[in-house]
Enzyme design. Sequence first.
Site, short mmCIF file in Angstrom:
data_model
loop_
_atom_site.label_atom_id
_atom_site.label_comp_id
_atom_site.label_asym_id
_atom_site.label_seq_id
_atom_site.Cartn_x
_atom_site.Cartn_y
_atom_site.Cartn_z
N CYS B 37 80.10 -8.31 92.59
CA CYS B 37 81.26 -8.70 93.37
C CYS B 37 80.91 -9.28 94.73
O CYS B 37 81.79 -9.68 95.48
CB CYS B 37 82.16 -7.49 93.55
SG CYS B 37 81.27 -6.07 94.17
N ASP B 39 79.64 -7.70 97.28
CA ASP B 39 79.76 -6.73 98.37
C ASP B 39 78.40 -6.53 99.05
O ASP B 39 77.37 -6.58 98.38
CB ASP B 39 80.23 -5.36 97.84
CG ASP B 39 81.70 -5.37 97.46
OD1 ASP B 39 82.34 -6.42 97.64
OD2 ASP B 39 82.18 -4.34 96.99
N CYS B 62 85.12 -3.94 98.80
CA CYS B 62 86.41 -3.38 98.40
C CYS B 62 86.57 -1.95 98.92
O CYS B 62 85.62 -1.36 99.46
CB CYS B 62 86.52 -3.38 96.88
SG CYS B 62 85.35 -2.25 96.11
N CYS B 105 80.12 0.53 92.76
CA CYS B 105 80.23 0.80 94.20
C CYS B 105 79.46 2.06 94.58
O CYS B 105 78.82 2.12 95.62
CB CYS B 105 81.69 0.97 94.62
SG CYS B 105 82.72 -0.45 94.26
#
Lengths: 214, 130
Positions: B37, B39, B62, B105
């Site tokens: 993503c 990140d 996120c 994450c």
Amino acid sequence: MKHDHLSSHSVCLGCNITMATPLFCFSCNSIQRLSTKPNYFEIFDLPYTYNLDIKRLEDNYQKLAAELHPDFYLQSASTEKRQSQESSSLLNRAYTALKCPMSRASYLLELLSHGKPLDERKLPAGFLEDIFELQETLEDLLVDVEDHAEELAAVKSDVEKRLNALQEAVSQLFGNIEKDPSNQKNIVESIQVNLNAERYLQRLLERISRSNQV
Amino acid sequence: MAYSDKVVDHYNSPRNVGSFKKEEDNVGTGLVGAPECGDVMKLQIKVEDNRIVDAKFKTFGCGSAIASSSLATEWVKGKSIDEALTIKNTDIVEELSLPPVKIHCSVLAEDAIRSAIKDYKDRRTENTAE
């Protein structure tokens, strides 16, 4: 992987003619039953290459979409009806995957590495530090978008330049595979590293464009 | 998809946001990214007598990525280096009730802890070698 830029062609199940696409025979106008999943490039009668003729991709997409649309098969036998749904959705997936340079490169790498997973984490040296800095800069600028419109535009153009440079490098690397197939494995790995980096830059651009909509 | 209350809590009031000077002898810095993503997560630890006395983070990503790193800084504080290395991403998943699509994450947060500790150790060996 073939390097001769020629896709293999299928033969029509109805009239035995060699077809330009495995999805549909334009000679006897019949939808083809698919037993195996065709290669995306073969669907559009295109060579396996990163530097694609986009116009031809689009033309062939339109032509096929018009023939395969499930609306035309409402009165057909249930196998044809189902085939039109399956082929239409395959056609759309193939078109989306080949249209965008990043996903086209990923798809080609998938073919070149024969499904062996590639390292999706590896990045060019120092790249993550650059991204973190860019994100920090953006964070400060996004506090007041209107006040920093010029600086934001500058960051955007910087990110776009980096992205273009990476795409240019990817294009060259794909060319190198064709020139030096024996070095394919190393080149594939380098392409993957560039693609990994492209994703972070894409993410930055999305963040900038979201801020402009506010 | 709704975030769990704990994720929302960390997202709204993240703990230990900020940074230490990475040049300081007793600081270890971990900078990691999630290719899925885009990140990016920076996690830093401050170590005294083999114990993590303070931790800071900064994450661009996120809500789940922010919550995972915020929680990670809370958990490493007060732990010895060896204890901190036993923190698993699955512990973070459980504590924050992360859904399957957000598991990466928590992996990122575990990677960040490990890479901060590795950086601290590497720099200490360098310093003793001098």
